[in-house]
Design a protein around this motif. Structure first.
Motif: not given
Lengths: 361, 396
Positions: A259-273
Motif C-alpha cells: 500500500y505504500i508503493r501504491t501511494a508512492r505511485l499515485k504521487g503522494v509526497s514522501f513526508p506525507n507517506i
C-alpha cells in the motif's frame, strides 16, 4: 478477553507469591538473621543472646508460619519475654493486647516495619516510589519521543547513510550500561576538574563551577534542568537504543508494503507517506517493546539512583538489601514484581488491541 | 622527571600494547586472505561494521591473553606505591628502580595503584568469565529449552513458569540476595553450582550418545574422552576447602579465586532463563519443518531430533544472540562490581574499578574513566559483531 485477563491475573498472583517466598527464604537464612540481630541489637552479642533476641521477635518459628504471618493468612503470634515486654507483628503502642487483630499481613494492608529506617514499610515505599515516579516520568518524556524519532528516521529509507549512522548510534547506546554513561556524563559535565567546565567557568558562561550537578539529591525537593537532566539522560539513553532499533525494523518493514508503493505511485509526497500512511502501522511493535522496557528501566533506576544519590525506590532497594531489612525488602520485591507483571499484561493486551491480525482465545 | 604529555602517554601505551597490535594484524591478514574458505566467520569480513566489532573484541581478547602472560602490564595491578595516590596520567614513578617502568601511564588511583595495569588486567577477568558464563547459560538453556519446546505440555508449562519467575526478579535484587557474604557462607551458591554446572555434562553426554548409538565402540571412546575430564573439572570446581562442600580434601587441585565461583553462578543463573525462552521459541518454530517430520518418520529418537536436527538449524539466531549475550554478561559483571558484590574489593575488574573511581569523580577524573571506556568498547564491539553476523547470515 475477560477469561484471558483473569488467567493472567491468576498466574501473576502465583508468581508474586512464589517470588516473595523465595525472597523470604533467602532473607531468613540463619546467617542473615544473625547479622540482623547483631546490627539491631548489639554488635558483641554472644550466640546465646542472638538466639534469644531472635526467639523474642518470633524469628525462630518455622519458615511457612512466618511467611503466613507476613502474608496475613496465619494468626500472628504474640511473644512475652522474660523481662515482661511483648513483641508481635500486630502490636501497636496505643492498642491493648486484647484489641489487637489476629491477622496483620500484606493482605490486611500491613506491610510491616523497616528495621533500617525505623518506619512503616508502606509509608517508605509510598514516598520513595513517588520520587522514582517523578524520575521515570521525565525519562519517558525524553526517551520515547527521541527513540521513536530516531527509529522512524532510520527506517524510512533503509540502507541510506542516515539509517547507517542512526543505527550505529542506537547500537552504541544499548552497549553503554548506566554506570558507564553516568560516570562519563558526570566526568564531562558535572566534575569541576573537567576541562569543559573549567573552560566554561573561565569564560563566565556558567554560574558556579559546573554545568550540571553531579548529585540529584536536591532534585528530590525541587527538580530542575540543572540537577535532574543527567540522571534522566543516563537512564533514557540505555533504553532508547533498543526501542529505536525495534521502531526502525518495524518502519522498514512497513515501507516495503504494497500500500505504500501504491501511494508512492499515485504521487503522494514522501513526508506525507511517512506521516499519514506508514507511521501508524509502524508504531504497533514499539508499543510492546516500550512496555517491556519498563522492568529493565527499574534496573537502571537502581544504578542511577545510587550513582546520583537520588533517594528513590532503587536507592531503598539497595539499602534494604545491603542491611537485610527483611520486611522492607519484601515490600520492595512485591512492588517491583507487580510492576514487571502488569507491564507484561498491558503489553499483551495492547498488542492484541492495536493489531487486529492477532486474536486471543 | 617531568610528567609525560598526552602525546607521550599515548605513544607509551601504544608501545606497551605492541604484542596486541601484532596479533591483531596477523589475525586480520590471515582471515581476509582466506575469507572465502572460512564460512560465516569469513563472511564477517565483508561487512565494515562486523569488522570494526570483531577488531574491538579481539583487541580485548589479546589484551587479556598477553596481560595474563605479563607482556603488557607496566606494574603489578595490586601493589601500591607511596606518593602516587590520585596522581594524574603520565606521572613519573616515585623512587623508580632499575627495571621498573618509569611512569604511571594513566595515573594512580585512590590507593596509589597503576590504573593502566589495572584496566589491562581487568580485561583478563572479564574475558575469562563473560564468554564462559554465557556458554554455561547456553548449555542450561538448550538442555531445558529443546525438550520444553519439542514436547510441550506440563513440562513446558512448569519450566516456562520458573523461567518467567526468575525473569520477573529485578536483577540487582537477585544479586544482593545471592552474593552477600552471609549467603555465600550458607553454601547456597555452591549448591546452585552443583545443579547449573551439571547441565554441560548432560548436554555432552546426550549429544554424543544420540549420534553414536549405532556404533557402541566409538560411542564409549567419545563418551569417555569428553565426560571423564569434564566430570573431574566439575568436581574440583565445586569442591572448595573450608566450605560446606569439601569432600575431596587435599586431592582438590583447582580452586577458582575468591568470589569468582559465586559471581559466575549468579551470572549463569540470570542468563539461563532468557536463553531457555529463545531456544524454546526456536524449537516450537522448527519442529514443524519437513526435515523434522522426515526424521520422525525414519524413527529417530526424540533427543536425536532435538540435538542433531533442530539445534543445528537454529544456529543462526543463536550465534547472534550469543555475541549479544556475552556483552550483556559483561554488563552484568560490571553491575556486580559497581555494587561491590562478589569479587574482592581490590580486584581489578572493570565494575569494581568504576565503583572505586566514581567516589572521587568530581575531583579526579582519571581513575574512573579508563575502565568505563574499556567496558564500553568491549560491549560495543560485541554488539557490532552481532550486528555484522546477523546481516551476513541474513544475506544468503
Amino acid at each position: 478477553m475477560g477469561l484471558f485477563i483473569l488467567r493472567r491475573l491468576g498466574v501473576m498472583i502465583l508468581t508474586a507469591i512464589c517470588l516473595t517466598f523465595i525472597v523470604f527464604f533467602l532473607t531468613n537464612l540463619h546467617p542473615n538473621l544473625e547479622k540482623l540481630a547483631k546490627t539491631q541489637g548489639e554488635m558483641r552479642m554472644s550466640d546465646e543472646q542472638v538466639e534469644r533476641w531472635l526467639a523474642n521477635r518470633g524469628y525462630d518459628q518455622p519458615l511457612p508460619i512466618k511467611y503466613g504471618e507476613w502474608l496475613g493468612v496465619w494468626p500472628s503470634k504474640i511473644i512475652e519475654t522474660d523481662d515482661g515486654r511483648t513483641y508481635g507483628r500486630c502490636l501497636e503502642t496505643d492498642v491493648s493486647i486484647e484489641d489487637t487483630p489476629r491477622f496483620c499481613g500484606v493482605i490486611q494492608g500491613d506491610w510491616g516495619f523497616s528495621t533500617v529506617f525505623r518506619d512503616e514499610v508502606s509509608s517508605i515505599i509510598a514516598t520513595r516510589l513517588s520520587l522514582t515516579g517523578k524520575l521515570m516520568f521525565w525519562v519517558m518524556v525524553l526517551m520515547i519521543p527521541s527513540a521513536l524519532l530516531i527509529g522512524v528516521l532510520a527506517g524510512m529509507r533503509e540502507g541510506s547513510r542516515t539509517d547507517r549512522s542512526l543505527s550505529t548510534l542506537s547500537i552504541a547506546t544499548t552497549a553503554t550500561p548506566e554506570y558507564v554513561s553516568g560516570v562519563i556524563f558526570i566526568a564531562i559535565f558535572a566534575a569541576s576538574a573537567s576541562p569543559l567546565n573549567q573552560w566554561l567557568a573561565s569564560m563566565d558562561w556558567i554560574e558556579g563551577r559546573t554545568l550540571f550537578k553531579g548529585t540529584a539529591t536536591s532534585a528530590m525537593e525541587s527538580a530542575n534542568f540543572n540537577n535532574f537532566f543527567l540522571p534522566v539522560l543516563t537512564i533514557s539513553l540505555y533504553g532508547m537504543g533498543y526501542i529505536a532499533r525495534m521502531t526502525r525494523a518495524s518502519m522498514a518493514e512497513v515501507m516495503t508494503a504494497q500500500y505504500i508503493r501504491t501511494a508512492r505511485l499515485k504521487g503522494v509526497s514522501f513526508p506525507n507517506i511517512v506521516v499519514k500512511h506508514a507511521l501508524r502501522n509502524a508504531l504497533i511493535a514499539p508499543f510492546t517493546v516500550i512496555m517491556l522496557q519498563i522492568p529493565w528501566l527499574l534496573n537502571g533506576v537502581v544504578i542511577v539512583e545510587t550513582l546520583f544519590n537520588y533517594k528513590g525506590f532503587g536507592w531503598v532497594l539497595v539499602q534494604a538489601a545491603g542491611n537485610n531489612d527483611i520486611e522492607l525488602l519484601l515490600g520492595v520485591s512485591v512492588v517491583s514484581v507487580i510492576v514487571v507483571l502488569i507491564t507484561q499484561l498491558i503489553s499483551d493486551i495492547g498488542y492484541v488491541y492495536l493489531n487486529p491480525r492477532i486474536s486471543v482465545s | 622527571m617531568e610528567p609525560l604529555s598526552w602525546g607521550a602517554i599515548f605513544a607509551g601505551m601504544f608501545t606497551q600494547l605492541i604484542p596486541v597490535w601484532v596479533a591483531l594484524i596477523a589475525t586480520f591478514t590471515l582471515s581476509i586472505v582466506y575469507k572465502r574458505r572460512l564460512g560465516l566467520y569469513g563472511k564477517l569480513f565483508d561487512s565494515t561494521i562486523g569488522m570494526i566489532g570483531f577488531a574491538l573484541v579481539m583487541f580485548w581478547v589479546f589484551v587479556a591473553i598477553f596481560g595474563a602472560m605479563d607482556l603488557i602490564l607496566t606494574h603489578d595491578p595490586l601493589s601500591q606505591v607511596s606518593g602516587m595516590k590520585n596522581k594524574g596520567p603520565g606521572t613519573p614513578l616515585r623512587g623508580a628502580e632499575e627495571g621498573d617502568y618509569a611512569y604511571y601511564l594513566l595515573g594512580g588511583d585512590n590507593l596509589a595503584r597503576d590504573i593502566f595495569s589495572r584496566v589491562m588486567s581487568g580485561a583478563t577477568i572479564v574475558i575469562l568469565i563473560a564468554p564462559l558464563a554465557t556458554l554455561f547459560a547456553y548449555m542450561v538453556g538448550i538442555t531445558l529449552g529443546l525438550p520444553a519446546g519439542y514436547y510441550g505440555g506440563r513440562f513446558d508449562t512448569l519450566l516456562s513458569f520458573v523461567a518467567n519467575l526468575v525473569l520477573a526478579f529485578p536483577v540487582i535484587l537477585l544479586f544482593y540476595l545471592l552474593v552477600t557474604p552471609e549467603i555465600v557462607n550458607t553454601g547456597l551458591p555452591q549448591y546452585m553450582a552443583i545443579v547449573l554446572f551439571f547441565f554441560p555434562l548432560v548436554f555432552f553426554a546426550i549429544l554424543i550418545h544420540t549420534r553414536l548409538k549405532q556404533q557402541p565402540q566409538k560411542n564409549v571412546i567419545w563418551l569417555c574422552a569428553f565426560l571423564i575430564p569434564l566430570t573431574i573439572m566439575y568436581i574440583v570446581t565445586i569442591n572448595a576447602p573450608g566450605t560446606k562442600i569439601d569432600v575431596l580434601g587435599p586431592v582438590d587441585f583447582f580452586d577458582p579465586a575468591a568470589g569468582i565461583l559465586v559471581v559466575f553462578v549468579s551470572v549463569v543463573f540470570v542468563n539461563s532463563p532468557t536463553v531457555f525462552r529463545i531456544v524454546r521459541g526456536l524449537t516450537l518454530d522448527i519442529k514443524q519443518r519437513d526435515y523434522v517430520l522426515a526424521a520422525q518418520t525414519r524413527g529417530e529418537g526424540a533427543w536425536y531430533i532435538m540435538l542433531w536436527e533442530i539445534l543445528p538449524n537454529a544456529r543462526g539466531p543463536l550465534i547472534v544472540d550469543f555475541c549479544l549475550r556475552i556483552g550483556y554478561t559483561t554488563i552484568l559483571l560490571g553491575t556486580l562490581g559497581f555494587f561491590g558484590l562478589g569479587l574482592p574489593p581490590e580486584s581489578p575488574d572493570w565494575g569494581s574499578t568504576i565503583n572505586e573511581g566514581r567516589k572521587l569523580l568530581s575531583i579526579y577524573l582519571h581513575p574512573a574513566l579508563p575502565p568505563a571506556l574499556a567496558l564500553l568498547s568491549l560491549v560495543l564491539g560485541l554488539n557490532l559483531l552481532a550486528d555484522g553476523l546477523r546481516e551476513e547470515s541474513l544475506r544468503d
